[in-house]
Design a protein around this motif. Structure first.
Motif, PDB file in Angstrom:
ATOM      1  N   ALA A   1       0.821  -1.211   0.000  1.00 26.38           N
ATOM      2  CA  ALA A   1       0.000   0.000   0.000  1.00 26.38           C
ATOM      3  C   ALA A   1       0.857   1.264   0.000  1.00 26.38           C
ATOM      4  O   ALA A   1       0.351   2.341  -0.317  1.00 26.38           O
ATOM      5  CB  ALA A   1      -0.925   0.003   1.215  1.00 26.38           C
ATOM      6  N   ARG A   2       2.122   1.141   0.317  1.00 26.26           N
ATOM      7  CA  ARG A   2       3.012   2.303   0.347  1.00 26.26           C
ATOM      8  C   ARG A   2       3.465   2.652  -1.058  1.00 26.26           C
ATOM      9  O   ARG A   2       3.920   1.797  -1.806  1.00 26.26           O
ATOM     10  CB  ARG A   2       4.214   2.026   1.241  1.00 26.26           C
ATOM     11  N   LYS A   3       3.357   3.905  -1.409  1.00 30.31           N
ATOM     12  CA  LYS A   3       3.709   4.372  -2.761  1.00 30.31           C
ATOM     13  C   LYS A   3       5.188   4.152  -3.069  1.00 30.31           C
ATOM     14  O   LYS A   3       5.538   3.761  -4.173  1.00 30.31           O
ATOM     15  CB  LYS A   3       3.351   5.841  -2.906  1.00 30.31           C
ATOM     16  N   ARG A   4       6.030   4.373  -2.088  1.00 27.37           N
ATOM     17  CA  ARG A   4       7.471   4.209  -2.303  1.00 27.37           C
ATOM     18  C   ARG A   4       7.819   2.772  -2.678  1.00 27.37           C
ATOM     19  O   ARG A   4       8.644   2.524  -3.550  1.00 27.37           O
ATOM     20  CB  ARG A   4       8.197   4.621  -1.025  1.00 27.37           C
ATOM     21  N   VAL A   5       7.167   1.823  -2.046  1.00 27.93           N
ATOM     22  CA  VAL A   5       7.416   0.406  -2.335  1.00 27.93           C
ATOM     23  C   VAL A   5       6.835   0.039  -3.695  1.00 27.93           C
ATOM     24  O   VAL A   5       7.455  -0.677  -4.480  1.00 27.93           O
ATOM     25  CB  VAL A   5       6.835  -0.479  -1.210  1.00 27.93           C
ATOM     26  N   ARG A   6       5.634   0.525  -3.984  1.00 29.00           N
ATOM     27  CA  ARG A   6       5.005   0.221  -5.281  1.00 29.00           C
ATOM     28  C   ARG A   6       5.810   0.784  -6.438  1.00 29.00           C
ATOM     29  O   ARG A   6       5.995   0.128  -7.457  1.00 29.00           O
ATOM     30  CB  ARG A   6       3.588   0.796  -5.335  1.00 29.00           C
ATOM     31  N   ASP A   7       6.286   2.007  -6.289  1.00 33.04           N
ATOM     32  CA  ASP A   7       7.038   2.631  -7.381  1.00 33.04           C
ATOM     33  C   ASP A   7       8.349   1.900  -7.644  1.00 33.04           C
ATOM     34  O   ASP A   7       8.734   1.695  -8.794  1.00 33.04           O
ATOM     35  CB  ASP A   7       7.319   4.097  -7.071  1.00 33.04           C
ATOM     36  N   ALA A   8       9.054   1.518  -6.574  1.00 37.88           N
ATOM     37  CA  ALA A   8      10.345   0.846  -6.734  1.00 37.88           C
ATOM     38  C   ALA A   8      10.183  -0.647  -6.999  1.00 37.88           C
ATOM     39  O   ALA A   8      11.127  -1.300  -7.444  1.00 37.88           O
ATOM     40  CB  ALA A   8      11.188   1.044  -5.484  1.00 37.88           C
TER      41      ALA A   8
ATOM     42  N   LEU B   1       3.708   2.627   6.882  1.00 36.81           N
ATOM     43  CA  LEU B   1       2.634   3.146   6.021  1.00 36.81           C
ATOM     44  C   LEU B   1       2.125   4.475   6.562  1.00 36.81           C
ATOM     45  O   LEU B   1       1.931   5.430   5.810  1.00 36.81           O
ATOM     46  CB  LEU B   1       1.484   2.134   5.927  1.00 36.81           C
ATOM     47  N   PHE B   2       1.925   4.567   7.861  1.00 34.74           N
ATOM     48  CA  PHE B   2       1.435   5.796   8.475  1.00 34.74           C
ATOM     49  C   PHE B   2       2.410   6.949   8.265  1.00 34.74           C
ATOM     50  O   PHE B   2       2.003   8.041   7.852  1.00 34.74           O
ATOM     51  CB  PHE B   2       1.184   5.569   9.974  1.00 34.74           C
ATOM     52  N   THR B   3       3.687   6.731   8.533  1.00 36.58           N
ATOM     53  CA  THR B   3       4.646   7.830   8.423  1.00 36.58           C
ATOM     54  C   THR B   3       4.862   8.261   6.973  1.00 36.58           C
ATOM     55  O   THR B   3       4.944   9.464   6.701  1.00 36.58           O
ATOM     56  CB  THR B   3       6.000   7.450   9.063  1.00 36.58           C
TER      57      THR B   3
END
Length: 168
Positions: free
Chosen positions: A60-67, A115-117
């Motif tokens: 759900a984290r954008k940083r993980v999805r993008d990379a 995810l929150f931060t």
């Protein structure tokens, strides 16, 4: 980077394979009764569900999805978690089960907190208003014509001077 990317894709497969591994391996390496297998099946379902929840929170984290790769901390937590589950297949000791429970709770809270931060930081950036220099020049009253480039449209601004307030 290879390990982080491999664990990104492995975490979904692991939610099915690792609980299945525990049930099969405990059946081969040390279960003496059928009730133990029934218990491992129930605990395997719980373990698989918790792995799916952690994987969903991580993706759900954008940083993980993008990379399409996990962060270093995610990689460390998931590697310890998955290796302890694999170890439990061979050694059915209570201390290994305790490690699995502790790391499962830790993996869940790591995923929630990260995810929150990350979401909080993205929202702060989205709601930060750029600091524009204030306009100090007044516009004179009058008639202004402007044409939009390439459009041929005319913009007319007709500003009438303010009349002083009248007293009765």
């Amino acid at each position: 980077m290879f390990l982080r990317r491999a664990l990104y894709y492995w975490q979904f497969t692991a939610a099915i394979m690792l609980p299945l591994w525990v049930v099969i391996a405990r059946g081969i390496f040390g279960t003496t009764t059928g009730w133990d297998i029934a218990l491992y099946i129930v605990l395997g379902v719980i373990l698989g569900f918790s792995m799916l929840v952690v994987a969903a929170l991580t993706v759900a984290r954008k940083r993980v999805r993008d990379a399409r790769a996990l962060t270093g901390r995610d990689t460390l937590v998931l590697a310890i978690w998955h290796l302890s589950v694999i170890l439990f297949g061979f050694i059915g000791a209570p201390w290994v089960a305790a490690i699995i429970v502790i790391v499962t709770v830790g993996a869940f809270w790591n995923a929630v907190w990260t995810l929150f931060t990350e979401t909080r930081d993205r929202v702060k950036v989205a709601f930060t208003i750029p600091d524009f220099a204030p306009r100090t020049a007044e516009v004179d009253a009058g008639h202004y014509d402007a044409t939009a480039p390439g459009q041929g449209d005319v913009i007319i601004v007709d500003v009438e001077p303010e009349s002083p307030p009248t007293s009765r």
